[in-house]
Design a protein around this motif. Sequence first.
Motif, PDB file in Angstrom:
ATOM      1  N   ASP A  13      -3.071  -2.742  -4.526  1.00 57.94           N
ATOM      2  CA  ASP A  13      -3.107  -3.174  -3.123  1.00 57.94           C
ATOM      3  C   ASP A  13      -3.499  -2.057  -2.166  1.00 57.94           C
ATOM      4  O   ASP A  13      -3.218  -2.141  -0.966  1.00 57.94           O
ATOM      5  CB  ASP A  13      -1.754  -3.750  -2.687  1.00 57.94           C
ATOM      6  CG  ASP A  13      -1.337  -4.965  -3.499  1.00 57.94           C
ATOM      7  OD1 ASP A  13      -2.183  -5.517  -4.225  1.00 57.94           O
ATOM      8  OD2 ASP A  13      -0.174  -5.365  -3.404  1.00 57.94           O
ATOM      9  N   ARG A  14      -4.192  -1.022  -2.646  1.00 61.28           N
ATOM     10  CA  ARG A  14      -4.469   0.144  -1.801  1.00 61.28           C
ATOM     11  C   ARG A  14      -5.952   0.532  -1.811  1.00 61.28           C
ATOM     12  O   ARG A  14      -6.732   0.098  -2.649  1.00 61.28           O
ATOM     13  CB  ARG A  14      -3.614   1.340  -2.239  1.00 61.28           C
ATOM     14  CG  ARG A  14      -2.134   1.099  -2.017  1.00 61.28           C
ATOM     15  CD  ARG A  14      -1.272   2.279  -2.444  1.00 61.28           C
ATOM     16  NE  ARG A  14       0.144   1.940  -2.287  1.00 61.28           N
ATOM     17  CZ  ARG A  14       0.839   2.158  -1.174  1.00 61.28           C
ATOM     18  NH1 ARG A  14       0.254   2.729  -0.135  1.00 61.28           N
ATOM     19  NH2 ARG A  14       2.120   1.810  -1.097  1.00 61.28           N
ATOM     20  N   LYS A  22      -2.458   1.644   2.429  1.00 60.05           N
ATOM     21  CA  LYS A  22      -2.547   0.195   2.560  1.00 60.05           C
ATOM     22  C   LYS A  22      -3.776  -0.170   3.401  1.00 60.05           C
ATOM     23  O   LYS A  22      -4.066   0.483   4.408  1.00 60.05           O
ATOM     24  CB  LYS A  22      -1.292  -0.354   3.228  1.00 60.05           C
ATOM     25  CG  LYS A  22      -0.048  -0.300   2.349  1.00 60.05           C
ATOM     26  CD  LYS A  22      -0.071  -1.388   1.289  1.00 60.05           C
ATOM     27  CE  LYS A  22       1.263  -1.472   0.552  1.00 60.05           C
ATOM     28  NZ  LYS A  22       1.247  -2.531  -0.484  1.00 60.05           N
ATOM     29  N   PRO A  23      -4.487  -1.228   3.031  1.00 60.52           N
ATOM     30  CA  PRO A  23      -5.675  -1.623   3.782  1.00 60.52           C
ATOM     31  C   PRO A  23      -5.335  -2.545   4.939  1.00 60.52           C
ATOM     32  O   PRO A  23      -4.239  -3.108   5.007  1.00 60.52           O
ATOM     33  CB  PRO A  23      -6.496  -2.374   2.735  1.00 60.52           C
ATOM     34  CG  PRO A  23      -5.443  -3.027   1.882  1.00 60.52           C
ATOM     35  CD  PRO A  23      -4.289  -2.053   1.823  1.00 60.52           C
ATOM     36  N   VAL A  27      -6.277  -7.868   0.065  1.00 62.73           N
ATOM     37  CA  VAL A  27      -6.372  -7.380  -1.307  1.00 62.73           C
ATOM     38  C   VAL A  27      -7.470  -8.126  -2.057  1.00 62.73           C
ATOM     39  O   VAL A  27      -7.925  -9.203  -1.658  1.00 62.73           O
ATOM     40  CB  VAL A  27      -5.032  -7.532  -2.063  1.00 62.73           C
ATOM     41  CG1 VAL A  27      -3.956  -6.688  -1.413  1.00 62.73           C
ATOM     42  CG2 VAL A  27      -4.609  -8.993  -2.128  1.00 62.73           C
ATOM     43  N   GLY A  43      -6.871  -2.832  -2.818  1.00 65.88           N
ATOM     44  CA  GLY A  43      -7.051  -3.104  -1.408  1.00 65.88           C
ATOM     45  C   GLY A  43      -8.465  -3.542  -1.079  1.00 65.88           C
ATOM     46  O   GLY A  43      -9.429  -3.145  -1.748  1.00 65.88           O
ATOM     47  N   ASP A  49     -10.908  -0.357   8.501  1.00 63.48           N
ATOM     48  CA  ASP A  49     -10.742   0.630   7.431  1.00 63.48           C
ATOM     49  C   ASP A  49     -11.971   1.524   7.330  1.00 63.48           C
ATOM     50  O   ASP A  49     -11.862   2.742   7.137  1.00 63.48           O
ATOM     51  CB  ASP A  49     -10.504  -0.072   6.094  1.00 63.48           C
ATOM     52  CG  ASP A  49      -9.187  -0.819   6.042  1.00 63.48           C
ATOM     53  OD1 ASP A  49      -8.158  -0.230   6.390  1.00 63.48           O
ATOM     54  OD2 ASP A  49      -9.198  -2.005   5.651  1.00 63.48           O
TER      55      ASP A  49
END
Length: 487
Positions: A13-14, A22-23, A27, A43, A49
């Motif tokens: 999840d990154r 964390k984005p 995900v 992520g 981002d």
Amino acid sequence: MSEPLLSADAWTDRLFSDGWVKPSGGVIAVQEPATETVLTQVGRADRSDVARAAASAKAAQPAWAALTADARQAILLRAADLLVEHAPDLAPWIMRESGSVAAKAAVELEHAAGFVRQAGAMATEAAGLVLPSSPGKTSIARRVPLGVVAVISPFNFPLVLSIRAVAPALATGNAVVLKPDPRTPISGGFLIARVFEAAGLPAGLLHVLPGDAEAGDALCRDPNIAMVAFTGSTGAGRKVGEVAGAHLKKVALELGGKNPLIILDDADPDVAASNAAWGAWLHQGQVCMTAGRLLVQRGIHDAVVERLAAKAGHLPVGDPMRGDVALGPLISRGQLDRVHAIVSDTVADGARLVAGGTHKGLCYAPTVLTGVAPGMRAFEEEIFGPIAAVTVFDDLDEAARLANDGPYGLSAGIISGSVGRAMTLGAKLEVGHLHINDQTVDAGPHSPFGGMKASGNGTRISGPANLDEFTTWRWETVKAAATAYPF
């Protein structure tokens, strides 16, 4: 060997952007093609981002460029050593994410280390020229970094097609924001992040942002990014070129191919069929350099087709993690459906199915089609599947016309008992790579790679081309003291 570099705990999840974060974009569930089950979850980068990563890279880049070339080189060479050291742990990720067989994954890791070593070597190459000038004045043309380079890479050779741009961009003093294909974010991205992190690359210089078209579009527009290096389909490349060009970024596009392998009637049919099988079916045909057109001279046609069909019937196909197979799965259900539709449409248009044309799960059998002619889908389209599409020709002029027919111009091979005859034909081909007495799939750290026509925008990557790609000229003059002008 030290502790494994890759751990799902780090990336679940990154994103990798100043550490594992964390984005904002949610995900991505990464599917293993061989089993069609979820392999891991990473992520998804969105525009915010990308903006944060590009700003961080822009801030970190000047200090990196100011380091000595020896210091940058040491980090790159350490990264290459880590790729070799950890290859047994890294290979299964390439196999599981991209459907690669074990031998292909091993070669990809070997080549990746070679690309990083080549980049490390170029870090200490001469990067400028002394120009003619007037007395009392020194004039220099110096190669300087661009700033931040965005790399957008595909799924098929995820590690190599990412790292061949990441490494030389870093070596020449740039920072990098890498967007790997969301289907292969580990082997095309996070693996590279971990290797460079462990090698001592300072924070902020490499960001890995798996994402979809939104992230790619953001990279092409972001004001902190100076260059976009894209590898992928011609259709997607046109969009990248259009958006990045509108924002006055340097753009390097390495795109698709419909590569001819021309077999002349003085060739050994066994050797010719071996080259044809390798060129057409390697990595399930999911290679931009795949031999997409097998042009076979009439006198040897039947013998080559017979041998190709025999090879198709004996090559094992299946899950690379469950046995010793020659071909693994296609990348997705959508790609399998497209490959099968091309085969079916081509047969409906008059070609003959000699072998294959079947599949189990996402594993498509090596397939041989004969009687393939211009206008048929298997002749015109880049298939990205294990399809040997055979077209007969009578003379060298016809072979050249068939080879050059269409928008692509990446790679070509010619198999012949006469090198002179093959070179005469090769001089007529509109391609970026020409291989005499070899098939079409060939690349390496020391060779400039890129195509003509719709296979690229004229740029080249790797070997002597890297300094041109990832730096720009700056003209500098020096006088011992300032002098007055007439005004």
